[in-house]
Write a protein that holds these residues in place. Sequence first.
Motif, short mmCIF file in Angstrom:
data_model
loop_
_atom_site.label_atom_id
_atom_site.label_comp_id
_atom_site.label_asym_id
_atom_site.label_seq_id
_atom_site.Cartn_x
_atom_site.Cartn_y
_atom_site.Cartn_z
N GLY A 126 2.03 -25.20 31.43
CA GLY A 126 1.57 -24.13 30.58
C GLY A 126 2.45 -23.19 29.86
O GLY A 126 2.23 -22.34 29.50
N GLY A 127 3.80 -23.41 30.63
CA GLY A 127 4.89 -22.63 30.05
C GLY A 127 5.53 -21.30 30.87
O GLY A 127 6.41 -20.76 30.39
N ALA A 128 5.00 -21.11 32.04
CA ALA A 128 5.19 -20.11 32.89
C ALA A 128 6.35 -20.44 33.75
O ALA A 128 6.67 -21.57 34.01
N ASN A 129 7.07 -19.47 34.01
CA ASN A 129 8.21 -19.56 35.07
C ASN A 129 9.20 -20.60 34.57
O ASN A 129 9.72 -21.41 35.31
N ARG A 176 12.24 -23.59 38.89
CA ARG A 176 11.35 -22.46 38.78
C ARG A 176 12.04 -20.98 38.61
O ARG A 176 12.45 -20.57 39.43
N ALA A 177 11.67 -20.37 37.44
CA ALA A 177 12.23 -19.31 36.98
C ALA A 177 11.35 -18.00 37.52
O ALA A 177 10.71 -17.18 36.86
N GLU A 178 11.07 -18.06 38.93
CA GLU A 178 10.31 -17.01 39.61
C GLU A 178 11.00 -16.25 40.57
O GLU A 178 12.25 -16.24 40.87
N GLU A 179 10.76 -14.75 40.29
CA GLU A 179 11.60 -13.73 40.80
C GLU A 179 11.30 -13.36 42.04
O GLU A 179 11.71 -11.95 42.28
N LEU A 207 12.96 -21.30 46.54
CA LEU A 207 14.01 -21.41 46.00
C LEU A 207 13.88 -21.83 44.40
O LEU A 207 12.71 -22.03 43.97
N ASN A 208 14.81 -21.27 43.53
CA ASN A 208 14.66 -21.52 42.16
C ASN A 208 15.30 -22.73 41.76
O ASN A 208 14.58 -23.09 40.56
N GLU A 209 15.87 -23.54 42.46
CA GLU A 209 16.21 -24.74 42.16
C GLU A 209 15.73 -25.47 43.51
O GLU A 209 16.52 -25.12 44.51
N TYR A 210 15.08 -26.41 43.47
CA TYR A 210 14.64 -27.28 44.92
C TYR A 210 14.64 -28.73 44.63
O TYR A 210 14.33 -29.22 43.29
#
Length: 437
Positions: free
Chosen positions: A166-169, A208-211, A218-221
């Motif tokens: 859906g375009g999030a994160n 995943r661009a999750e803050e 992790l933001n890359e896994y």
Amino acid sequence: MTQTETMPRTLARELPRHEGQTVKMQGFLHARRDLGGVQFLVLRDVSGITQCVGSGLTLPLAESSVEVVGTVKAHPKAPGGFEVQVQDFRVISAATEPAPVEIPKMEWHVNPETMLDYRVVTVRGLKERAALKVQAELLAAFRDHLQQEGFTEISTPKIVSAGAEGGANLFPIDYFGQPAYLAQSPQLYKQIMVGVFERVFEVAPVYRAEEHATSRHLNEYLSLDVEMGFIQDEEEVMALENRLLAAIMTRLKERCAHEFTLLNATIPDVPAHIPRISLMDARQLVTEKFGHQVGGKDLDPEAERLLSQHFAQTESSDFVFVTKYPRAARPFYTHADHNPDGSLNPDTTRGFDLLFRGIEITSGGQRIHDHAMLMDSIAAYKLNPETLEGYTEVFKYGMPPHGGFAIGAERLTAKLLGISNVRYARAFPRDRHRLTP
């Protein structure tokens, strides 16, 4: 060439079969100490460590690459029960400055940020590489078992025009002047490929661009993705994962006993039938048994921990499937569940999670395969169908009922080994604040 140059290299694990013989070893100077004119050096190679004993040696800094020629002798206090009495010592490549961390004395919990800042060196530690060795065997077992069950490995794009959920994160990038994103999941592509090979899998990074900055994100896994066609329902998908996990644990028992011993960890037994519980029943259980009120649409981390504790105590299982997720807690492509009369239940899906030792390691379920139903779902989720057109058009051409799941490799590795922070289950982690090394 000299006699030494023509000698084959001997590894630490091979010393027992060379007792009394002269061997040549090459590796890194792991540690060193002088005791009354006798020098002890510990050499580290890919297979382990070896105690070497000599005198009058000019030793370089720790972590230098070195070569030792000497005689193998049994010694009960030496690592592995054998040591090498040095006859000749050579520096292959000297370290030019002291290592920023004493590798033999590193502990994950003492100064975690320092260990990550100097990861190019700290990753050499015995425990650090043990975790990565376990993960490598885990990946090999994942591939081997799926191939035995008729799956084909695929590779999907990591630069995409829209998100899979859906375009999030999403991480945006400039793609020759056009907006694009790093892929948060291969979900849509692996569903398309079910129309090609019927059973597919992929091992690849996702973004995943999750803050959040937690010990479990992790933001890359590394995502271990599976998708299979011509299924009856999500039970077939869970049964596959059950068999897959059993195969993975069998391989780890065969090939990684040393690493698990080093990390004081145990390899779990996988039940023949992993327990299942619906999400609503799970929420009720943790409230009634543990007094924990669950907020939100899903289980919170404490609820996951308590639910896992319950099944470990009552069914001796480190694993539990949480099933029948509500539509609001699942992506738009998740298939609705059926009522007892066969009609669709618009509020409940055939989505599931798998918990392992208190944490979610898998999200999966049956997917929508009917084009009209998929378009209705996209509208219900208020998504733009134009951005998903490259995905949805395949469902005009007879896609079979299908489903799958994804396993986070680092999370599974961390929980297997008792590593408290998922960052140490990846060689070079990317989190909210870390782009190097």
